[in-house]
Design an enzyme around this catalytic site. Sequence first.
Site, PDB file in Angstrom:
ATOM      1  N   HIS A  14       0.858  -1.196   0.000  1.00  0.00           N
ATOM      2  CA  HIS A  14       0.000   0.000   0.000  1.00  0.00           C
ATOM      3  C   HIS A  14       0.890   1.241   0.000  1.00  0.00           C
ATOM      4  O   HIS A  14       1.663   1.438   0.937  1.00  0.00           O
ATOM      5  CB  HIS A  14      -0.890   0.015   1.240  1.00  0.00           C
ATOM      6  CG  HIS A  14      -1.835  -1.139   1.289  1.00  0.00           C
ATOM      7  ND1 HIS A  14      -3.095  -1.094   0.735  1.00  0.00           N
ATOM      8  CD2 HIS A  14      -1.696  -2.392   1.791  1.00  0.00           C
ATOM      9  CE1 HIS A  14      -3.697  -2.266   0.902  1.00  0.00           C
ATOM     10  NE2 HIS A  14      -2.869  -3.076   1.546  1.00  0.00           N
ATOM     11  N   LYS A  98      -7.801  -6.908  -7.784  1.00  0.00           N
ATOM     12  CA  LYS A  98      -7.910  -7.185  -6.346  1.00  0.00           C
ATOM     13  C   LYS A  98      -9.357  -7.304  -5.918  1.00  0.00           C
ATOM     14  O   LYS A  98     -10.177  -6.412  -6.188  1.00  0.00           O
ATOM     15  CB  LYS A  98      -7.218  -6.056  -5.564  1.00  0.00           C
ATOM     16  CG  LYS A  98      -7.291  -6.176  -4.050  1.00  0.00           C
ATOM     17  CD  LYS A  98      -6.383  -7.287  -3.497  1.00  0.00           C
ATOM     18  CE  LYS A  98      -6.621  -7.548  -2.020  1.00  0.00           C
ATOM     19  NZ  LYS A  98      -5.878  -6.699  -1.119  1.00  0.00           N
ATOM     20  N   LEU A 218      -5.379  -6.216   9.528  1.00  0.00           N
ATOM     21  CA  LEU A 218      -6.370  -7.154   9.031  1.00  0.00           C
ATOM     22  C   LEU A 218      -5.818  -7.880   7.817  1.00  0.00           C
ATOM     23  O   LEU A 218      -5.279  -7.220   6.938  1.00  0.00           O
ATOM     24  CB  LEU A 218      -7.671  -6.429   8.654  1.00  0.00           C
ATOM     25  CG  LEU A 218      -8.486  -5.902   9.846  1.00  0.00           C
ATOM     26  CD1 LEU A 218      -9.650  -5.044   9.357  1.00  0.00           C
ATOM     27  CD2 LEU A 218      -9.002  -7.051  10.711  1.00  0.00           C
TER      28      LEU A 218
HETATM   29 ZN   LIG Z   1      -3.293  -5.086   2.000  1.00  0.00          ZN
END
Ligand SMILES: [Zn+2]
Length: 348
Positions: A14, A98, A218
């Site tokens: 990210h 994704k 997460l």
């Molecule tokens: Zn990720």
Amino acid sequence: MQITLTRPDDWHLHLRDGEALQAVLPHSVRQFARAIIMPNLRPPVVTVAAAADYRQRILDALPDGARFEPLMTLYLTDSTPADEIRRAVDSGFVKAVKLYPAGATTHSDAGVSDLSQCDPALAEMERAGMPLLVHGEVTDPAIDLFDRESVFIETVLQALLKRRPGLRVVFEHITTKEAAEFVASAGDTLAATITAHHLLYNRNAIFAGGVRPHYYCLPILKREKHRAALVRAATSGSPKFFLGTDSAPHARRAKEAACGCAGCFTALSALELYAEAFDLAGSLEKLEAFASFNGADFYRLPRNKGSVILEKEAWTLPESLPYALDDELAPLRAGELLTWKLRETSDQ
Ligand SMILES: [Zn+2]
């Protein structure tokens, strides 16, 4: 002691955008030759045109003289048309799509609510060999947070692989014994990334002496038996497992809050953390394939030519790093000792 590896890649990263991108990009560039760039911006990167613009912003933010290839992804939605997949394949720079189940993690509210809606896109991806990257957690609030990955395998992933047997899938950032075993026993269309933090920590890290928000991510850290299973998978020598940091920066204010964001920032010392995990397992000789070969091979991209040198040497991670919005960024394990240090990177 030192080890030399072929230059590695990060198969799950990210980078954010704007000032945050400027702040974090140099860390990944120092460590990796290429990275799969996650599309969960606001708004998400749902078209090839948006991916082209984002890619250019990343290239524009590169430090002078740096060589780094951002491998772009599209954010799958209930209405991604097959045409967009064809454009992605033709673009040459979009390498994957994704899947975020709607509501699963940071900026996933535009994600998929019903996978059967995505069938035209999935069929085209299967035909073209474009990988689907899966955030593998169900979002049903009735399912315990710690069980959401294993329930995803049973209720979503198995059915998807059966329905689309040619679809190439990367089960991202796996966190459980169930996922490691499922990937190892599945056909060669299924692979998985594993983060450094899931190799190094179990869920006790979130609560050691008090709530530690920088260890909240997460999918969430799991029990020790799951961590051990991930280490076994990563060091098994199987080409189905490869490096993906899931490094996910959030400003300190957003992490250390009453409702803190999920995500660990590991880009600063990613290779050092992985080296530590493999060293602890007595399997340093397995690190190069995991970090530098298996991902490139799965994505059908050439392996890198350059190399990196890591040295076994204790050093202390900084407490914080500059970040956007007048805030700072706390790297995972801020202010604590690391046992390995990235010494040298060469492109040739
Ligand atoms: Zn990720």
